[in-house]
Design a protein around this motif. Sequence first.
Motif, short mmCIF file in Angstrom:
data_model
loop_
_atom_site.label_atom_id
_atom_site.label_comp_id
_atom_site.label_asym_id
_atom_site.label_seq_id
_atom_site.Cartn_x
_atom_site.Cartn_y
_atom_site.Cartn_z
N ALA A 293 1.01 -1.21 0.12
CA ALA A 293 -0.02 0.05 -0.10
C ALA A 293 0.86 1.28 0.14
O ALA A 293 0.67 2.30 -0.68
CB ALA A 293 -0.91 0.04 1.27
N ALA A 294 2.04 1.20 0.56
CA ALA A 294 2.79 2.45 0.87
C ALA A 294 3.61 2.50 -0.72
O ALA A 294 3.94 3.74 -0.88
CB ALA A 294 3.78 2.20 1.77
N ARG A 295 3.55 1.58 -1.31
CA ARG A 295 4.25 2.00 -2.49
C ARG A 295 3.35 1.92 -3.83
O ARG A 295 3.58 1.90 -4.81
CB ARG A 295 5.32 0.80 -2.89
N GLY A 296 1.96 1.84 -3.63
CA GLY A 296 0.94 1.85 -4.44
C GLY A 296 0.79 0.59 -5.50
O GLY A 296 0.47 0.68 -6.60
N VAL A 297 1.32 -0.58 -4.66
CA VAL A 297 1.32 -1.83 -5.62
C VAL A 297 0.03 -2.74 -5.14
O VAL A 297 -0.36 -2.88 -4.01
CB VAL A 297 2.47 -2.71 -5.07
N GLU A 298 -0.85 -2.99 -6.15
CA GLU A 298 -1.98 -3.70 -5.88
C GLU A 298 -1.60 -5.40 -6.09
O GLU A 298 -0.87 -5.81 -6.83
CB GLU A 298 -2.90 -3.30 -7.21
N MET A 299 -2.18 -5.89 -4.97
CA MET A 299 -1.99 -7.41 -4.90
C MET A 299 -3.33 -8.05 -4.44
O MET A 299 -3.68 -8.37 -3.21
CB MET A 299 -0.99 -7.44 -3.71
N PRO A 300 -4.22 -8.17 -5.43
CA PRO A 300 -5.59 -8.58 -5.36
C PRO A 300 -5.53 -9.90 -4.71
O PRO A 300 -6.52 -10.41 -3.81
CB PRO A 300 -6.22 -8.54 -6.51
N ILE A 301 -4.75 -11.13 -4.95
CA ILE A 301 -4.93 -12.37 -4.52
C ILE A 301 -4.26 -12.25 -3.18
O ILE A 301 -5.19 -12.84 -2.36
CB ILE A 301 -3.76 -13.30 -5.33
N CYS A 302 -3.41 -11.55 -2.89
CA CYS A 302 -2.79 -11.49 -1.24
C CYS A 302 -3.80 -10.86 -0.45
O CYS A 302 -3.92 -11.11 0.67
CB CYS A 302 -1.46 -10.80 -1.13
N THR A 303 -4.67 -9.73 -1.00
CA THR A 303 -5.58 -9.09 -0.13
C THR A 303 -6.67 -10.20 -0.09
O THR A 303 -7.29 -10.10 1.11
CB THR A 303 -5.87 -7.96 -1.10
N GLN A 304 -6.88 -10.81 -0.97
CA GLN A 304 -8.35 -11.79 -0.71
C GLN A 304 -7.69 -13.14 0.45
O GLN A 304 -8.65 -13.36 1.31
CB GLN A 304 -8.57 -12.57 -2.17
#
Length: 331
Positions: A293-304
């Motif tokens: 989040a601090a670097r603006g990287v989206e990680m949809p699988i890890c978020t799920q």
Amino acid sequence: MTAAVLGAGSWGTTFAKVLGDAGQDVALWARRPQVAEAVQRRRRNDDYLPGVTLPDEVRATSDLRDALAGADLVFLSVPSQTLRGLLADVDGLLVPDAAVVSLMKGVEEGTGLRMSEVIRQGLGVPAERVAVVSGPNLALEIAREQPTAAVVASESLDCAMRVAAAAANRYFGTFVNTDVIGTEFGGVLKNLIALAVGIVVGVGYGDNTKASILTRGLAEMSDFAAAFGAQPETLAGLAGLGDLIATSESPRSRNNRAGRLLGQGYTKDDVLRTMDQVAEGLASLDPVLALAAARGVEMPICTQVQQVVAGVLDPRELAPHAAQDPAPVGE
């Protein structure tokens, strides 16, 4: 060369065997005296590596000062969240110019630091004396001398080559690079994707779902690592893709097992009570996603995965395409 391995769990004991079979004199430190005594007396650590006999080059002790006496190479293999406490005990006991090597794959909660960063901070040693080892390294298979390979990374190529040469033997091959960031993050991030794979297996989904998560998961790993300065080729190699395949596919993987239990409806607390060893992915989820989040990287699988662990997402809803726009052709 004299080496010390601090941590007598499955991976620490296995790596002590790797070093011993490479001809090094090794002191294996166990926190519990009864473990050290059993290993020293019977040449085995049956709690973690049943049926595996350690070479004569390996001795065991629960005395930290004894383990570190004269050690040119010090390998650390403890749960990532306990590392800082161990370093406080190690500080002042190292021989001059000893190399300190992380065998761990985690991120420190609260600070978001990689293990090599914690080592440098906790011991005050320069980067050129710190190395990390990572790759498709399931402990029991290696302890049984099934061939594999690993990456040794250090900002100092000389240090990486020194560690790699000490560990290389007939069943354990070593490669070197200077991309510490990519090598460490590869080992951390694959645990999160392995949790995702385990979850969908636990639910009962098949190979298409697993392959999709592995592929998109590798893309998440690569995007995250690149945002912190890693080299793309590192994530495509042993420390990234290689480790991801081994950890995600093997029933011996602690993170795969934890994911399967989550997919079967167990809570995080249930999983922690059931597991006899630490699944590092569970501890790394929150700090990794905070860094993303601090670097603006989206990680949809890890978020799920985080949402499944928190109990706010049904495991059956975890999907590699969730919350994503259509990918470009060829993706």
